[in-house]
Write an enzyme that holds these catalytic residues in place. Sequence first.
Site, mmCIF file in Angstrom:
data_model
loop_
_atom_site.group_PDB
_atom_site.id
_atom_site.type_symbol
_atom_site.label_atom_id
_atom_site.label_comp_id
_atom_site.label_asym_id
_atom_site.label_seq_id
_atom_site.Cartn_x
_atom_site.Cartn_y
_atom_site.Cartn_z
ATOM 1 N N GLY A 40 0.809 -1.212 0.000
ATOM 2 C CA GLY A 40 0.000 0.000 0.000
ATOM 3 C C GLY A 40 0.842 1.263 0.000
ATOM 4 N N HIS A 94 7.607 -19.375 48.392
ATOM 5 C CA HIS A 94 8.945 -19.944 48.595
ATOM 6 C C HIS A 94 8.929 -21.419 48.225
ATOM 7 C CE1 HIS A 94 12.822 -20.729 50.507
ATOM 8 N NE2 HIS A 94 12.260 -21.791 51.068
#
Length: 462
Positions: free
Chosen positions: A118, A439
């Site tokens: 384009g 943890h």
Amino acid sequence: MANDASTVFDLVILGGGSGGYAAALRGAQLGLDVALIEKGKVGGTCLHNGCIPTKALLHAGEIADQAREAGQFGVKATFEGIDIEAVHAYKDEVISGLYKGLQGLIASRKVHYIEGEGRLSSPTSVDVAGQRIQGRHVVLATGSVPKSLPGLEIDGNRIISSDHALKLDRVPKSAIVLGGGVIGVEFASAWKSFGTEVTIVEGLKHLVPVEDENSSKLLERAFRKRGIKFNLGTFFDKAEYTQDGVRVTLADGKTFEAEVLLVAIGRGPVSQGLGYEEAGVAMDRGYVLVDEYMQTNVPTISAVGDLAPTLQLAHVGFAEGILVAERLAGLKTVPIDYDGVPKVTYCHPEVASVGITEAKAKEIYGADKVVALKYNLAGNGKSKILKTAGEIKLVQVKDGAVVGVHMVGDRMGEQVGEAQLIYNWEALPAEVAQLIHAHPTQNEAMGEAHLALAGKPLHSHD
């Protein structure tokens, strides 16, 4: 030029990369009638020649390193080499799957997709494939291509760009990487994992020079340990062919030789010959100038992605495309805080950051108003298990918010989500410190760093 005057789209988008297709999808979702024009494949650089394929190569390299290093985890394994055809097949399969999914999205949102090259023909129209596409507003999203230097010709064989490197039919025995930014260090990392002898040439004084200097130094230390060589602080002069490779000469006369030279000095905008200047669009060095809402000086034209002089990141393109679509649909929009955008360099080890560097913070707030804290990953259980080294560095305005999070270490890119919340919500160290992080995870290192910055360190020294 055929022109169906009865069809006027709300939005005509020139370019189907990250910024363009994000604008198309969001615009269609908001009820706009959208035309999307792309000369290649929807998805653009990120999907086909950038983010996705490079990360696939890096993951293949990670697997190779794990095979070599399996013994230190008590696993008996042997590394027999790289099957580059199989690596490309794996990479291409990833791309293909995502490409099909994106095509499906475009179709399901009823975006009018036009394949072809384009050209902007007026402030409200784009010419493509023998027809003139009219729109109430045009979004320019034509992206970028690899840059080179004057007199340095990329031949695709011995002197290559990142586009060529992604399709190289062999693992080079040796390589010079010109440029120590994101693209350069990622390819250097992947190639080293594949068995290539790599030398990076960077004219500035550090690798990944836009990152906090501490992150750069940590990466340089890690690269030295991996055997990745680099020369910093001297600029490129020339490149010439040798009998079986390339010789690079620097401004100080120093020379390096290798089988290939990868030119990784960044990417430049695709804007020449596309009618932008003729339509009156203001430009600078090929970039289309925009305001904070991605609006150009021409009221009916916006620009997004690598074409605009903003951060060249796919996720920035997504955000800019969405911003434009929402603005044109009449929604209230907020300008992008580019300091609050997460950045990740996917080399081994990874470099990730959100916010501003310590140097920038001192420049803005004054040296006596800035506090910096480093949390070493040696104190993080999961990082120990993974055998990765690195740090999380926090930059805080004294008695105020955390304005920078800088991380180096394997998988640190996966920690950047919480980091961007901390920065963008202007969190205080004490507020993050009271959150409980799981943890053992690497994410826990983020919590530990803020505990330390809040004055109550747990697994780190005062």
